[in-house]
Design a protein around this motif. Sequence first.
Motif, PDB file in Angstrom:
ATOM      1  N   GLN A  34       0.816  -1.212   0.000  1.00 30.31           N
ATOM      2  CA  GLN A  34       0.000   0.000   0.000  1.00 30.31           C
ATOM      3  C   GLN A  34       0.854   1.270   0.000  1.00 30.31           C
ATOM      4  N   ASP A  35       2.063   1.171  -0.493  1.00 35.17           N
ATOM      5  CA  ASP A  35       2.970   2.310  -0.514  1.00 35.17           C
ATOM      6  C   ASP A  35       2.491   3.340  -1.539  1.00 35.17           C
ATOM      7  N   THR A  36       2.008   4.473  -1.049  1.00 32.85           N
ATOM      8  CA  THR A  36       1.540   5.522  -1.954  1.00 32.85           C
ATOM      9  C   THR A  36       2.654   6.513  -2.278  1.00 32.85           C
ATOM     10  N   VAL A  43       9.078   0.172  -7.310  1.00 35.34           N
ATOM     11  CA  VAL A  43       9.998  -0.702  -6.584  1.00 35.34           C
ATOM     12  C   VAL A  43      10.357  -1.909  -7.445  1.00 35.34           C
ATOM     13  N   ALA A  44       9.385  -2.473  -8.137  1.00 36.02           N
ATOM     14  CA  ALA A  44       9.655  -3.596  -9.045  1.00 36.02           C
ATOM     15  C   ALA A  44      10.590  -3.162 -10.166  1.00 36.02           C
ATOM     16  N   ALA A  45      10.420  -1.941 -10.655  1.00 32.85           N
ATOM     17  CA  ALA A  45      11.297  -1.429 -11.708  1.00 32.85           C
ATOM     18  C   ALA A  45      12.730  -1.292 -11.207  1.00 32.85           C
ATOM     19  N   VAL A  46      12.895  -0.887  -9.971  1.00 38.50           N
ATOM     20  CA  VAL A  46      14.237  -0.809  -9.384  1.00 38.50           C
ATOM     21  C   VAL A  46      14.849  -2.203  -9.304  1.00 38.50           C
ATOM     22  N   ALA A  47      14.080  -3.161  -8.847  1.00 35.39           N
ATOM     23  CA  ALA A  47      14.586  -4.534  -8.757  1.00 35.39           C
ATOM     24  C   ALA A  47      14.997  -5.054 -10.126  1.00 35.39           C
ATOM     25  N   ASP A  48      14.278  -4.675 -11.151  1.00 38.57           N
ATOM     26  CA  ASP A  48      14.595  -5.131 -12.511  1.00 38.57           C
ATOM     27  C   ASP A  48      15.937  -4.594 -13.013  1.00 38.57           C
ATOM     28  N   LEU A  49      16.431  -3.547 -12.398  1.00 46.49           N
ATOM     29  CA  LEU A  49      17.726  -2.995 -12.811  1.00 46.49           C
ATOM     30  C   LEU A  49      18.889  -3.910 -12.430  1.00 46.49           C
ATOM     31  N   PHE A  50      18.740  -4.622 -11.341  1.00 44.85           N
ATOM     32  CA  PHE A  50      19.815  -5.476 -10.840  1.00 44.85           C
ATOM     33  C   PHE A  50      19.729  -6.860 -11.478  1.00 44.85           C
ATOM     34  N   PRO A  51      20.832  -7.380 -11.994  1.00 46.89           N
ATOM     35  CA  PRO A  51      20.783  -8.678 -12.669  1.00 46.89           C
ATOM     36  C   PRO A  51      20.509  -9.855 -11.738  1.00 46.89           C
ATOM     37  N   GLU A  59       2.320  -7.403   2.223  1.00 43.73           N
ATOM     38  CA  GLU A  59       0.906  -7.032   2.308  1.00 43.73           C
ATOM     39  C   GLU A  59       0.625  -6.187   3.549  1.00 43.73           C
ATOM     40  N   LYS A  60      -0.423  -5.402   3.448  1.00 45.27           N
ATOM     41  CA  LYS A  60      -0.898  -4.561   4.549  1.00 45.27           C
ATOM     42  C   LYS A  60       0.221  -3.662   5.090  1.00 45.27           C
ATOM     43  N   SER A  61       0.991  -3.125   4.174  1.00 45.12           N
ATOM     44  CA  SER A  61       2.089  -2.254   4.559  1.00 45.12           C
ATOM     45  C   SER A  61       2.196  -1.109   3.579  1.00 45.12           C
ATOM     46  N   GLY A  62       2.627   0.026   4.081  1.00 48.15           N
ATOM     47  CA  GLY A  62       2.867   1.188   3.249  1.00 48.15           C
ATOM     48  C   GLY A  62       4.350   1.357   2.971  1.00 48.15           C
ATOM     49  N   HIS A  63       4.841   2.572   3.133  1.00 48.75           N
ATOM     50  CA  HIS A  63       6.213   2.924   2.769  1.00 48.75           C
ATOM     51  C   HIS A  63       7.262   2.402   3.764  1.00 48.75           C
ATOM     52  N   PHE A  64       6.839   1.987   4.936  1.00 51.10           N
ATOM     53  CA  PHE A  64       7.773   1.542   5.971  1.00 51.10           C
ATOM     54  C   PHE A  64       7.456   0.124   6.444  1.00 51.10           C
ATOM     55  N   PRO A  65       7.655  -0.886   5.592  1.00 51.82           N
ATOM     56  CA  PRO A  65       7.260  -2.248   5.976  1.00 51.82           C
ATOM     57  C   PRO A  65       7.998  -2.785   7.194  1.00 51.82           C
TER      58      PRO A  65
END
Length: 85
Positions: A34-36, A43-51, A59-65
């Motif tokens: 729920q990170d607005t 975040v997924a796009a950032v992960a895609d940068l790393f090989p 789930e049930k979390s915002g910006h500070f899981p």
Amino acid sequence: MAAARAFFSGEAPADLLDRLRGVQAPTLVIAGEQDTSAGVARVAAVADLFPNARSVVIEKSGHFPWVEQPALFRQSVDAFLAALG
């Protein structure tokens, strides 16, 4: 506060994306469902940068899981570290 202003006021290096793509270390990227602020897609796009990255959405979390869902955050980190051997 001054450190945060200084950090966010600078320009990223022009080759930042290439540098990230060159990181060979196993990398874990965690997003709150729920990170607005950043959003799961970014975040997924950032992960895609790393090989060699793995991304986890908590789930049930915002910006500070790590604050909002500490047990699930810890479980995600522990599983990632355990998989490293």
